[in-house]
Design a protein around this motif. Structure first.
Motif, short mmCIF file in Angstrom:
data_model
loop_
_atom_site.label_atom_id
_atom_site.label_comp_id
_atom_site.label_asym_id
_atom_site.label_seq_id
_atom_site.Cartn_x
_atom_site.Cartn_y
_atom_site.Cartn_z
N VAL A 114 -2.09 -42.35 36.38
CA VAL A 114 -0.94 -42.00 37.16
C VAL A 114 -0.77 -41.37 37.92
O VAL A 114 -1.62 -40.57 38.89
CB VAL A 114 -0.16 -40.54 36.20
CG1 VAL A 114 0.74 -40.26 36.46
CG2 VAL A 114 -0.53 -41.18 34.17
N ARG B 133 -0.70 -32.96 36.65
CA ARG B 133 -1.82 -33.53 37.08
C ARG B 133 -3.52 -32.79 36.43
O ARG B 133 -4.00 -33.43 35.77
CB ARG B 133 -2.21 -32.85 38.19
CG ARG B 133 -3.60 -33.55 38.98
CD ARG B 133 -3.40 -33.51 40.44
NE ARG B 133 -4.44 -34.55 41.40
CZ ARG B 133 -5.15 -33.66 42.16
NH1 ARG B 133 -5.26 -33.22 42.76
NH2 ARG B 133 -6.49 -34.55 42.31
N PHE C 180 -3.94 -34.01 32.87
CA PHE C 180 -4.17 -35.63 32.56
C PHE C 180 -5.72 -35.53 33.49
O PHE C 180 -6.76 -35.79 32.64
CB PHE C 180 -4.27 -36.28 34.34
CG PHE C 180 -2.29 -36.67 33.68
CD1 PHE C 180 -2.42 -36.92 32.32
CD2 PHE C 180 -1.77 -37.31 34.80
CE1 PHE C 180 -0.91 -37.63 32.36
CE2 PHE C 180 -0.18 -37.21 35.07
CZ PHE C 180 -0.02 -37.86 33.52
N SER D 43 -5.49 -39.35 38.21
CA SER D 43 -4.80 -39.48 38.55
C SER D 43 -4.45 -38.75 40.23
O SER D 43 -5.49 -38.04 40.92
CB SER D 43 -3.84 -38.23 37.79
OG SER D 43 -4.23 -36.76 37.65
N TYR E 235 -0.74 -47.26 41.56
CA TYR E 235 -1.32 -47.14 39.55
C TYR E 235 -0.97 -47.86 39.23
O TYR E 235 0.32 -48.03 39.54
CB TYR E 235 -0.92 -45.46 40.03
CG TYR E 235 -2.19 -44.84 40.05
CD1 TYR E 235 -3.45 -43.57 39.33
CD2 TYR E 235 -2.45 -44.31 41.69
CE1 TYR E 235 -4.84 -43.62 39.95
CE2 TYR E 235 -3.55 -43.09 42.15
CZ TYR E 235 -4.70 -43.11 41.40
OH TYR E 235 -5.44 -42.72 41.55
#
Length: 141
Positions: A7, A26, A29, A36, A56
């Motif tokens: 992502v 973040r 993730f 990310s 991404y």
């Protein structure tokens, strides 16, 4: 072109925002071991450039929603401009993302969602139809 798993989080912050949703995502993730990338932007031009250049599979736009006096969503807000459909059409590009997720208030409007899919080229678009609530936001892997 092969897209990167993970992502790209693109965040539009105001100096008065109490915290960073993007940094929180973040960190989540990282805990989930999802690749990310985090970027902060201050203008609609920078937001558009990052969406256009992203490699991404998934993009998460963390921004405020600009709402008209009639209560209709009119675009993603940045400190230096609004990401309305009209402003996006000034730039000719197609997003490479499979899905774009937005947490901006009312950004899940049908017209904006269709624009993201039909004009910008994302296969999927997810956004709240009202004010987002933490428990209904989604993270995609």
């Amino acid at each position: 072109m092969k897209l990167k798993d993970g992502v790209e989080v693109i965040e539009c912050l105001d100096e008065e925002d109490p915290g960073s949703e993007g940094h929180c995502l973040r960190n989540i993730f990282r805990l989930m071991e999802v690749k990310s990338k985090y970027s902060s932007v201050n203008s609609i031009e920078d937001l558009i450039a990052l969406i256009a250049e992203s490699r991404y599979k998934y993009i998460h736009v963390s921004a405020h929603g600009k709402v008209s006096a009639r209560g209709k969503f009119s675009g993603w807000w940045t400190p230096n401009g609004i990401g309305s459909r009209k402003n996006f059409t000034k730039y000719s590009f197609k997003s490479n993302a499979v899905a774009i997720v937005s947490t901006a208030c009312m950004s899940g409007s049908e017209g904006f969602g269709k624009f993201i899919v039909n004009d910008l080229g994302a296969k999927y678009y997810i956004g709240p139809s009202r004010s987002p609530k933490f428990y209904i936001n989604a993270a995609i892997k």
